[in-house]
Design a protein around this motif. Sequence first.
Motif, PDB file in Angstrom:
ATOM      1  N   GLY A  32       1.179  -1.016   0.147  1.00 55.98           N
ATOM      2  CA  GLY A  32       0.316  -0.301  -0.044  1.00 55.98           C
ATOM      3  C   GLY A  32       0.545   1.003   0.520  1.00 55.98           C
ATOM      4  N   VAL A  33       1.693   1.240  -0.155  1.00 51.89           N
ATOM      5  CA  VAL A  33       2.911   2.196  -0.201  1.00 51.89           C
ATOM      6  C   VAL A  33       3.222   2.464  -1.660  1.00 51.89           C
ATOM      7  CG1 VAL A  33       5.099   3.681   0.776  1.00 51.89           C
ATOM      8  CG2 VAL A  33       3.991   2.123   1.817  1.00 51.89           C
ATOM      9  N   LEU A  34       3.577   3.635  -2.060  1.00 50.25           N
ATOM     10  CA  LEU A  34       4.116   4.431  -2.994  1.00 50.25           C
ATOM     11  C   LEU A  34       5.259   4.651  -3.442  1.00 50.25           C
ATOM     12  CD1 LEU A  34       3.460   4.524  -6.323  1.00 50.25           C
ATOM     13  CD2 LEU A  34       2.652   6.764  -6.295  1.00 50.25           C
ATOM     14  N   ASN A  35       5.961   4.191  -3.378  1.00 48.52           N
ATOM     15  CA  ASN A  35       7.610   5.401  -3.178  1.00 48.52           C
ATOM     16  C   ASN A  35       8.013   5.472  -4.461  1.00 48.52           C
ATOM     17  OD1 ASN A  35      10.419   5.236  -2.644  1.00 48.52           O
ATOM     18  ND2 ASN A  35      10.959   3.986  -2.245  1.00 48.52           N
ATOM     19  N   LEU A  36       7.784   6.099  -5.140  1.00 51.05           N
ATOM     20  CA  LEU A  36       8.779   7.154  -6.507  1.00 51.05           C
ATOM     21  C   LEU A  36      10.049   7.249  -6.532  1.00 51.05           C
ATOM     22  CD1 LEU A  36       5.709   9.450  -7.357  1.00 51.05           C
ATOM     23  CD2 LEU A  36       6.383   7.564  -8.586  1.00 51.05           C
ATOM     24  N   GLY A  37      10.739   6.894  -5.641  1.00 51.78           N
ATOM     25  CA  GLY A  37      12.354   7.315  -5.107  1.00 51.78           C
ATOM     26  C   GLY A  37      13.103   5.790  -5.660  1.00 51.78           C
ATOM     27  N   ALA A  68      23.028  -1.667   1.059  1.00 52.78           N
ATOM     28  CA  ALA A  68      23.448  -0.798   2.641  1.00 52.78           C
ATOM     29  C   ALA A  68      22.586   0.300   2.195  1.00 52.78           C
ATOM     30  CB  ALA A  68      24.377  -1.188   3.429  1.00 52.78           C
ATOM     31  N   ALA A  69      23.272   1.269   1.505  1.00 52.16           N
ATOM     32  CA  ALA A  69      22.480   2.455   0.981  1.00 52.16           C
ATOM     33  C   ALA A  69      21.698   2.744   0.266  1.00 52.16           C
ATOM     34  CB  ALA A  69      23.950   2.668  -0.414  1.00 52.16           C
ATOM     35  N   GLY A  70      20.857   1.738  -0.092  1.00 58.04           N
ATOM     36  CA  GLY A  70      19.402   1.186  -0.835  1.00 58.04           C
ATOM     37  C   GLY A  70      18.668   1.353   1.020  1.00 58.04           C
ATOM     38  N   ILE A  71      19.480   0.448   1.224  1.00 59.37           N
ATOM     39  CA  ILE A  71      17.583   0.520   2.681  1.00 59.37           C
ATOM     40  C   ILE A  71      18.605   1.250   3.332  1.00 59.37           C
ATOM     41  CG2 ILE A  71      17.982  -0.973   4.910  1.00 59.37           C
ATOM     42  CD1 ILE A  71      19.170  -3.393   3.607  1.00 59.37           C
ATOM     43  N   VAL A  72      19.319   2.591   3.501  1.00 57.52           N
ATOM     44  CA  VAL A  72      20.059   3.091   4.383  1.00 57.52           C
ATOM     45  C   VAL A  72      18.027   4.573   3.068  1.00 57.52           C
ATOM     46  CG1 VAL A  72      21.053   5.488   4.914  1.00 57.52           C
ATOM     47  CG2 VAL A  72      21.391   3.367   5.130  1.00 57.52           C
ATOM     48  N   MET A  73      18.779   4.662   2.584  1.00 54.66           N
ATOM     49  CA  MET A  73      17.400   5.483   2.152  1.00 54.66           C
ATOM     50  C   MET A  73      15.954   5.780   1.810  1.00 54.66           C
ATOM     51  SD  MET A  73      19.433   7.627   0.491  1.00 54.66           S
ATOM     52  CE  MET A  73      18.286   8.333  -1.065  1.00 54.66           C
ATOM     53  N   ALA A  74      15.988   3.937   1.846  1.00 48.97           N
ATOM     54  CA  ALA A  74      14.620   3.602   2.230  1.00 48.97           C
ATOM     55  C   ALA A  74      13.717   3.829   3.580  1.00 48.97           C
ATOM     56  CB  ALA A  74      14.472   2.382   1.670  1.00 48.97           C
ATOM     57  N   ALA A  75      15.325   3.457   4.499  1.00 53.08           N
ATOM     58  CA  ALA A  75      15.485   4.083   5.804  1.00 53.08           C
ATOM     59  C   ALA A  75      14.879   5.240   5.510  1.00 53.08           C
ATOM     60  CB  ALA A  75      15.730   3.721   7.088  1.00 53.08           C
ATOM     61  N   LEU A  76      14.552   7.019   5.123  1.00 55.47           N
ATOM     62  CA  LEU A  76      14.527   7.594   5.710  1.00 55.47           C
ATOM     63  C   LEU A  76      13.033   8.322   4.908  1.00 55.47           C
ATOM     64  CD1 LEU A  76      16.051   9.979   6.625  1.00 55.47           C
ATOM     65  CD2 LEU A  76      17.128  10.343   3.730  1.00 55.47           C
ATOM     66  N   PHE A  77      13.169   7.388   4.179  1.00 50.80           N
ATOM     67  CA  PHE A  77      11.398   7.432   2.968  1.00 50.80           C
ATOM     68  C   PHE A  77      10.426   7.014   4.301  1.00 50.80           C
ATOM     69  CE2 PHE A  77       8.193   5.709   0.491  1.00 50.80           C
ATOM     70  CZ  PHE A  77       7.789   6.332  -0.310  1.00 50.80           C
ATOM     71  N   ALA A  78      11.069   5.708   5.022  1.00 51.85           N
ATOM     72  CA  ALA A  78      10.114   4.906   5.533  1.00 51.85           C
ATOM     73  C   ALA A  78       9.104   6.089   6.723  1.00 51.85           C
ATOM     74  CB  ALA A  78      10.569   3.926   6.583  1.00 51.85           C
ATOM     75  N   GLY A  92       9.064  10.378  -2.734  1.00 53.45           N
ATOM     76  CA  GLY A  92       9.281   9.556  -3.049  1.00 53.45           C
ATOM     77  C   GLY A  92      10.221  10.740  -3.932  1.00 53.45           C
ATOM     78  N   LEU A  93       9.496  11.782  -4.822  1.00 52.63           N
ATOM     79  CA  LEU A  93      10.151  12.630  -5.878  1.00 52.63           C
ATOM     80  C   LEU A  93      11.264  12.741  -4.551  1.00 52.63           C
ATOM     81  CD1 LEU A  93       7.311  14.062  -7.425  1.00 52.63           C
ATOM     82  CD2 LEU A  93       8.820  12.368  -8.668  1.00 52.63           C
ATOM     83  N   VAL A 186       4.569  -3.899   8.840  1.00 51.87           N
ATOM     84  CA  VAL A 186       4.406  -4.409   7.792  1.00 51.87           C
ATOM     85  C   VAL A 186       5.080  -3.426   6.667  1.00 51.87           C
ATOM     86  CG1 VAL A 186       2.639  -5.495   5.785  1.00 51.87           C
ATOM     87  CG2 VAL A 186       2.424  -6.015   7.811  1.00 51.87           C
ATOM     88  N   ARG A 187       4.057  -2.179   6.340  1.00 51.03           N
ATOM     89  CA  ARG A 187       5.313  -1.198   5.600  1.00 51.03           C
ATOM     90  C   ARG A 187       6.517  -1.164   6.239  1.00 51.03           C
ATOM     91  NH1 ARG A 187      -0.360   2.979   4.285  1.00 51.03           N
ATOM     92  NH2 ARG A 187      -1.251   0.724   3.118  1.00 51.03           N
ATOM     93  N   LEU A 188       6.637  -0.661   6.694  1.00 57.76           N
ATOM     94  CA  LEU A 188       8.493  -0.643   7.460  1.00 57.76           C
ATOM     95  C   LEU A 188       8.637  -1.516   6.746  1.00 57.76           C
ATOM     96  CD1 LEU A 188      10.548   1.212   8.584  1.00 57.76           C
ATOM     97  CD2 LEU A 188      10.136   0.097  10.480  1.00 57.76           C
ATOM     98  N   LEU A 189       9.069  -3.151   7.018  1.00 57.05           N
ATOM     99  CA  LEU A 189       9.711  -3.759   6.486  1.00 57.05           C
ATOM    100  C   LEU A 189       9.621  -4.284   4.703  1.00 57.05           C
ATOM    101  CD1 LEU A 189       9.379  -6.836   8.945  1.00 57.05           C
ATOM    102  CD2 LEU A 189      11.223  -5.308   8.640  1.00 57.05           C
ATOM    103  N   ALA A 190       8.910  -3.819   4.624  1.00 62.42           N
ATOM    104  CA  ALA A 190       7.837  -3.630   2.843  1.00 62.42           C
ATOM    105  C   ALA A 190       9.214  -2.663   2.144  1.00 62.42           C
ATOM    106  CB  ALA A 190       6.405  -3.647   2.273  1.00 62.42           C
ATOM    107  N   ILE A 191       9.667  -1.522   2.609  1.00 61.47           N
ATOM    108  CA  ILE A 191      10.194  -0.329   2.184  1.00 61.47           C
ATOM    109  C   ILE A 191      11.261  -0.947   1.986  1.00 61.47           C
ATOM    110  CG2 ILE A 191      10.490   2.373   2.613  1.00 61.47           C
ATOM    111  CD1 ILE A 191       7.628   2.002   3.760  1.00 61.47           C
ATOM    112  N   LEU A 192      11.759  -0.885   3.166  1.00 61.62           N
ATOM    113  CA  LEU A 192      12.963  -1.647   3.434  1.00 61.62           C
ATOM    114  C   LEU A 192      13.756  -2.462   2.200  1.00 61.62           C
ATOM    115  CD1 LEU A 192      13.596  -1.817   7.536  1.00 61.62           C
ATOM    116  CD2 LEU A 192      14.719  -0.105   5.927  1.00 61.62           C
ATOM    117  N   PHE A 193      12.687  -3.426   2.120  1.00 64.60           N
ATOM    118  CA  PHE A 193      13.095  -4.564   1.897  1.00 64.60           C
ATOM    119  C   PHE A 193      13.354  -4.227   0.052  1.00 64.60           C
ATOM    120  CE2 PHE A 193      11.630  -8.100  -2.106  1.00 64.60           C
ATOM    121  CZ  PHE A 193      12.468  -8.455  -1.162  1.00 64.60           C
ATOM    122  N   GLY A 194      12.458  -3.141  -0.253  1.00 71.65           N
ATOM    123  CA  GLY A 194      12.556  -2.743  -2.020  1.00 71.65           C
ATOM    124  C   GLY A 194      13.449  -1.650  -2.305  1.00 71.65           C
TER     125      GLY A 194
END
Lengths: 306, 356
Positions: A32-37, A68-78, A92-93, A186-194
């Motif tokens: 349910g999360v739209l991450n345009l980043g 790690a770099a991808g996860i850090v960025m995703a964590a920021l978004f989350a 996301g933008l 759930v969404r936090l984990l999904a965003i971090l996986f993304g």
Amino acid sequence: MGAAEAILLTVVTAAVPLLLAAIGELVVERSGVLNLGVEGMMIMGAAGGFAAATLSGSPYIGIFGGLAAGIVMAALFAFVTLFLVANQVASGLALSLLGLGLSGIIGEPFVGTPGTKLPALAVPVLSDIPLVGKVLFAQDILVYAAAAITFGVWWFLYRTRGGLIVRAVGDNHGSAHALGYPVIRVRLLAILFGGACAGLAGAYLSLAYTPLWIENMTAGRGWIALALVVFASWLPARVVVGALLFGAVSILQFHAQAMGLGIPSQFLSSLPYLVTILVLVLISSNRSVLRVNTPASLGRPFVPDR
Amino acid sequence: MRRLMTAAAAVLALGMGLGAAAAQDKLKVGFIYIGPKNDGGWTQRHDVGRQELEAALGDKVETTYVENVPEGQDAERAIERLARTGHKLIFTTSFGYMDPTLKVAAKFPDVKFEHATGYKTAPNVSTYNSKFHEGRYVIGQIAAKMSKTGQAGYIASFPIPEVVLGINAFLLGAQSVNPDFKLKVVWVNSWFDPGKEADAAKTLFDQGVDVITQHTDSPAPLQIAEERGMHGFGQASDQIAFAPKAQYTSIIDNWGPYYIRRAQAVLDGTWTSGQVWGGFADGHVVLAPFTNLPDDVVKMAEETEAKIKSGELNPFAGPIYKQDGTEFIPAGKVIDDGTLLGMNWYVKGVDDKLPQ
């Protein structure tokens, strides 16, 4: 090596970064999360991966750098979207812009430095099968990982209770919350996986596709991955079809040009986009399937009522 | 109290006066860049030129640069800011800065402007560009000498005259060695996409080409050549680090000599507006050291370079035939610069249809 085999190999290389980024974003959107980043996380993965590989001297350490770099960025978004309930589209933008700038700073010392390419790991005997041997069994570890992750995502979403919860959260976060599922977690984990997947996709670019670092080297692949998810109507198998199709048409149009067929190159260059969209729209034309698979809560922020 | 204020104001005024006097001794030179200064290509070469300018003129100049300036409105603001902050010579280093440069130049008649790759001038605006096609003629000769398959691959960005000119120069050079030499062209429709450039290189090698060159910005095609045991040429800067076994040479953009000459002219008060299109002879275009080549090929390349430098050889001397076989210019004549700058047709032997 025959021409067909050479083309197949190149197609897989072109498809893998798109597949990795798209399959990660698919899970994010299913929750349910739209991450345009994606583009921002991907380029950070490329920079982080290349930096880690160069500093450590091992492309395998580089993979972890990209991850790690991808996860850090995703964590920021989350943090911004889940806990501060900021607008997902705007965040996301912003994440994409931030990634492009930040990766330039991280990558600055590495411009003009050649990287070490991830070695191909050939499976004995199997890799000698004509035509498909090298394509399936003599790739680098990230290609195998992309295949495993894609299968894993399908299996998780449709064959496990956890996957059912993710889809429930994405379809109706209010009901999921009422049933006692931890929507935010759930969404936090999904965003971090993304983020991890986008990071891997970026690392694939700077460690395997073209082992070098240059600013903005993702050149819009994150946006293509995002589009793939939507046109594949959030189904993992269709994401695979889309990524391979996009890769195949990208490579074949170069072959058409090099053969001097006389078709305008601007038209050929736009073919990968046209063909992929057309095919995915056609196979997704069944409206009921589309309605069932579109995450109904996509992009809607969730604030639990206490 | 009032006396104290007056004293303070006087000190302040004195300080400002001194500051202005000190600044007048130095010529402030500004640069506007389209990309980051370490992009490994176009912008980096301009920044190297800026550093060479500082090194050559030392205390007499002070340089400032602004990176990542988009073409259009933002460019106008960035150029104007440099002009307002005492820069008396400003280099704008991308084609799309042409109109913004002219607009700002009209407001600051005492500031000298230099616009790279454009064609519009004003009393205080010059243009400058390089004849990279002279280098491409030389590498075309090398390709024809070294290729075993008799055909090269060319990775091109956009079908604009500058790129078409480069393709033609390369093939004319190659045909001066081997009249039957063929050229495959692949357009990636991007200046900069390492992945696509690599894909294009793989495609060309898969189709039987054994030497490639490119008019795009990244070293990715050379990396593929290295991986495949094939060969190629660098672009904009020496890319030997990326392909120690594959690079024959590289066409290097060398702006330093021009920047030094123009800054010196402003210092001497001899600056005038003009249009400069410099090649080997002006030091604008330089070839990286020849590597992975036998001695006779190196000798041939060096001779060609020397002949172009002295004016003995013009890459676009007739007879030159268009792709369909019609004669464009007869023997004994050369194509003039104006025609070259607007080139929109292929010479004979290109295995591609020019996108219109």
